[in-house]
Design a protein around this motif. Structure first.
Motif, mmCIF file in Angstrom:
data_model
loop_
_atom_site.group_PDB
_atom_site.id
_atom_site.type_symbol
_atom_site.label_atom_id
_atom_site.label_comp_id
_atom_site.label_asym_id
_atom_site.label_seq_id
_atom_site.Cartn_x
_atom_site.Cartn_y
_atom_site.Cartn_z
ATOM 1 N N GLN A 42 0.897 -1.217 -0.060
ATOM 2 C CA GLN A 42 -0.043 -0.137 -0.048
ATOM 3 C C GLN A 42 0.810 1.175 -0.152
ATOM 4 O O GLN A 42 1.691 1.412 0.753
ATOM 5 C CB GLN A 42 -0.870 0.067 1.154
ATOM 6 N N ILE A 43 0.635 2.045 -0.964
ATOM 7 C CA ILE A 43 1.694 3.279 -1.124
ATOM 8 C C ILE A 43 0.708 4.417 -1.102
ATOM 9 O O ILE A 43 -0.262 4.547 -2.018
ATOM 10 C CB ILE A 43 2.302 3.138 -2.633
ATOM 11 N N GLU A 44 1.238 5.391 -0.391
ATOM 12 C CA GLU A 44 0.321 6.963 -0.320
ATOM 13 C C GLU A 44 0.892 8.005 -0.750
ATOM 14 O O GLU A 44 2.438 7.965 -0.218
ATOM 15 C CB GLU A 44 -0.221 7.059 0.962
ATOM 16 N N GLN A 45 0.854 8.676 -1.680
ATOM 17 C CA GLN A 45 1.463 9.681 -2.248
ATOM 18 C C GLN A 45 0.638 10.880 -2.609
ATOM 19 O O GLN A 45 -0.669 10.695 -2.808
ATOM 20 C CB GLN A 45 2.302 9.290 -3.405
ATOM 21 N N ASP A 46 1.321 12.175 -2.709
ATOM 22 C CA ASP A 46 0.416 13.283 -3.123
ATOM 23 C C ASP A 46 0.984 13.819 -4.698
ATOM 24 O O ASP A 46 2.321 13.726 -4.821
ATOM 25 C CB ASP A 46 0.655 14.509 -2.115
ATOM 26 N N ILE A 47 0.178 13.948 -5.286
ATOM 27 C CA ILE A 47 0.381 14.464 -6.705
ATOM 28 C C ILE A 47 0.171 16.244 -6.600
ATOM 29 O O ILE A 47 -0.838 16.655 -6.563
ATOM 30 C CB ILE A 47 -0.503 14.017 -7.821
ATOM 31 N N LEU A 48 1.151 16.849 -7.065
ATOM 32 C CA LEU A 48 1.346 18.282 -6.682
ATOM 33 C C LEU A 48 1.413 18.824 -8.274
ATOM 34 O O LEU A 48 2.304 18.798 -9.252
ATOM 35 C CB LEU A 48 2.421 18.801 -6.201
ATOM 36 N N ASN A 231 4.626 20.615 -19.405
ATOM 37 C CA ASN A 231 3.960 20.292 -18.209
ATOM 38 C C ASN A 231 5.178 19.820 -17.237
ATOM 39 O O ASN A 231 5.980 18.585 -17.777
ATOM 40 C CB ASN A 231 2.920 19.583 -18.519
ATOM 41 N N SER A 232 4.915 19.665 -16.056
ATOM 42 C CA SER A 232 5.511 19.284 -15.028
ATOM 43 C C SER A 232 4.714 19.210 -13.694
ATOM 44 O O SER A 232 4.302 19.998 -13.227
ATOM 45 C CB SER A 232 6.898 20.012 -14.651
ATOM 46 N N VAL A 233 4.676 17.676 -13.238
ATOM 47 C CA VAL A 233 4.045 17.292 -11.914
ATOM 48 C C VAL A 233 4.765 16.517 -11.036
ATOM 49 O O VAL A 233 5.651 15.728 -11.709
ATOM 50 C CB VAL A 233 2.802 16.528 -12.256
ATOM 51 N N GLY A 264 -14.965 20.515 -9.000
ATOM 52 C CA GLY A 264 -14.524 21.375 -8.025
ATOM 53 C C GLY A 264 -13.250 21.985 -8.502
ATOM 54 O O GLY A 264 -12.702 23.103 -7.821
ATOM 55 N N ILE A 265 -12.766 21.821 -9.731
ATOM 56 C CA ILE A 265 -11.348 22.473 -10.076
ATOM 57 C C ILE A 265 -12.089 23.649 -11.187
ATOM 58 O O ILE A 265 -12.526 23.291 -12.149
ATOM 59 C CB ILE A 265 -10.606 21.582 -10.987
ATOM 60 N N GLU A 266 -11.981 25.066 -10.651
ATOM 61 C CA GLU A 266 -12.697 26.126 -11.451
ATOM 62 C C GLU A 266 -11.665 26.474 -12.728
ATOM 63 O O GLU A 266 -12.225 26.973 -13.544
ATOM 64 C CB GLU A 266 -12.961 27.040 -10.326
ATOM 65 N N ASN A 267 -10.551 26.333 -12.366
ATOM 66 C CA ASN A 267 -9.475 26.825 -13.439
ATOM 67 C C ASN A 267 -9.742 25.822 -14.641
ATOM 68 O O ASN A 267 -9.346 24.861 -14.438
ATOM 69 C CB ASN A 267 -8.314 27.176 -12.909
ATOM 70 N N PRO A 268 -10.113 26.319 -15.734
ATOM 71 C CA PRO A 268 -10.108 25.387 -16.865
ATOM 72 C C PRO A 268 -8.817 24.889 -17.522
ATOM 73 O O PRO A 268 -8.832 23.481 -17.823
ATOM 74 C CB PRO A 268 -10.665 26.413 -18.195
ATOM 75 N N ALA A 269 -7.539 25.543 -17.263
ATOM 76 C CA ALA A 269 -6.433 25.028 -17.712
ATOM 77 C C ALA A 269 -5.899 23.945 -16.609
ATOM 78 O O ALA A 269 -5.382 23.017 -17.031
ATOM 79 C CB ALA A 269 -5.568 26.225 -17.901
ATOM 80 N N LEU A 270 -6.245 24.370 -15.553
ATOM 81 C CA LEU A 270 -5.718 23.389 -14.572
ATOM 82 C C LEU A 270 -6.469 21.996 -14.371
ATOM 83 O O LEU A 270 -6.024 21.232 -14.375
ATOM 84 C CB LEU A 270 -5.757 24.156 -13.140
ATOM 85 N N LYS A 271 -7.690 22.145 -14.709
ATOM 86 C CA LYS A 271 -8.664 20.941 -14.793
ATOM 87 C C LYS A 271 -8.372 20.105 -16.148
ATOM 88 O O LYS A 271 -8.204 18.834 -15.981
ATOM 89 C CB LYS A 271 -10.068 21.589 -14.999
ATOM 90 N N SER A 272 -8.020 20.949 -16.999
ATOM 91 C CA SER A 272 -7.475 20.082 -18.307
ATOM 92 C C SER A 272 -6.302 19.532 -18.079
ATOM 93 O O SER A 272 -6.128 18.259 -18.500
ATOM 94 C CB SER A 272 -7.220 21.157 -19.455
ATOM 95 N N LEU A 273 -5.416 19.820 -17.340
ATOM 96 C CA LEU A 273 -4.088 19.441 -16.819
ATOM 97 C C LEU A 273 -4.236 18.047 -16.058
ATOM 98 O O LEU A 273 -3.747 17.011 -16.501
ATOM 99 C CB LEU A 273 -3.016 20.251 -16.158
ATOM 100 N N VAL A 274 -5.261 18.127 -15.427
ATOM 101 C CA VAL A 274 -5.324 17.032 -14.339
ATOM 102 C C VAL A 274 -6.034 16.013 -14.889
ATOM 103 O O VAL A 274 -5.518 14.790 -14.970
ATOM 104 C CB VAL A 274 -6.516 17.554 -12.961
ATOM 105 N N GLU A 275 -7.140 16.371 -15.875
ATOM 106 C CA GLU A 275 -7.734 15.335 -16.422
ATOM 107 C C GLU A 275 -6.752 14.678 -17.509
ATOM 108 O O GLU A 275 -6.772 13.373 -17.730
ATOM 109 C CB GLU A 275 -8.827 15.897 -17.356
#
Length: 282
Positions: A42-48, A231-233, A264-275
């Protein structure tokens, strides 16, 4: 001895030593796979995800049996806690999830980078690297090498020594031209056989750092950077543990219970990046 001759002698000595240290690809991959451990993790991590201010953080929990059997749960933090939820099961190269209309499935993307840190099947990984053309067909030929002393001093095609993150590494793949596109490759640290960097044919690049030993033989990076296009995550892992006592159907499609939401992600560019991230890399 003149200065020029001395420099030439040092260069030749270094070249011979470096050549002799290049192990057969099969042996390198075999040792690389040993770092994937055994049993279920089981691995827990945050994606920034970067923004103009504080990064958007999504929390991932992975359950991993091997490169072919995994489960992922993603939740938003703070204001996204009840709005962003994803749940996937990965079986046999197919990703399954639940949408508003019922069960969804798609072939796992060729950019699914997570699997390279969990390969347990040596032959399967070797075959994939050959199909990716970062190793030659000759790498599939079985040869017994029990130690570095028995290694063939003649380097294989597409296998060389290089450096990444300040460390010497075995490098798979054709060297990238000075002027031109970066070519696919894998960088495996020479001493530890840990995967430190990879670049896929799509030019997706992953840098893995701060590897840490976990139970049952898994050595896993606590920090990774995934880059593609402009992009970089960042991926920050904060918990890795051996997991037992899971239900028999935990990795089956029938166990899915969460309908995926990306609200819940209001910024369209950010939402597109996440998707895009969850479509390509997960």
């Amino acid at each position: 001895m003149t200065t020029m001759r001395l420099l030439l002698a040092v260069f030749l000595c270094f070249s011979i030593t470096a050549t002799a240290a290049v192990l057969p690809a099969r042996y390198i991959v075999q040792e690389w796979v040993k770092n994937s451990g055994s049993g279920t993790y089981q691995i827990e991590q945050d994606i920034l995800f970067p923004t103009s201010g504080e990064p958007l953080v999504l929390r991932e929990t992975w359950w991993v049996e091997n490169e072919n059997s995994m489960r992922l749960q993603v939740t938003g933090l703070r204001e996204l806690k009840e709005q962003f939820k994803l749940q996937y099961v990965y079986q046999g190269g197919v990703r399954y999830g639940l949408g508003p209309g019922g069960r969804m499935q798609k072939k796992v993307s060729e950019d699914f980078v997570e699997k390279y840190f969990h390969y347990r099947n040596f032959d399967r990984l070797l075959t994939e690297l050959v199909s990716m053309k970062v190793l030659p067909q000759s790498a599939l030929v079985r040869r017994t090498v029990r130690s570095t002393r028995e290694a063939d001093h003649k380097p294989e095609a597409l296998v060389r020594l290089g450096r990444t993150g300040g460390a010497t590494a075995f490098v798979f793949g054709t060297p990238s031209p000075v002027d031109g596109d970066a070519l696919p490759g894998f960088w495996i640290e020479q001493d530890s056989f840990l995967l430190k960097k990879l670049r896929l044919p799509s030019k997706v690049e992953v840098i893995a750092e701060k590897h840490s030993a976990s139970p049952r033989g898994l050595v896993f990076p606590r920090a990774r950077t995934i880059r593609w296009a402009n992009n970089s995550v960042n991926v920050q892992t904060f918990s890795v543990g051996s997991k037992s006592g899971l239900k028999p159907d935990f990795f089956s499609v029938s166990s899915l219970e969460t309908v995926n939401r990306t609200d819940g992600i209001e910024n369209p560019a950010l939402k597109s990046l996440v998707e895009e991230f969850y479509l390509r890399f997960r």
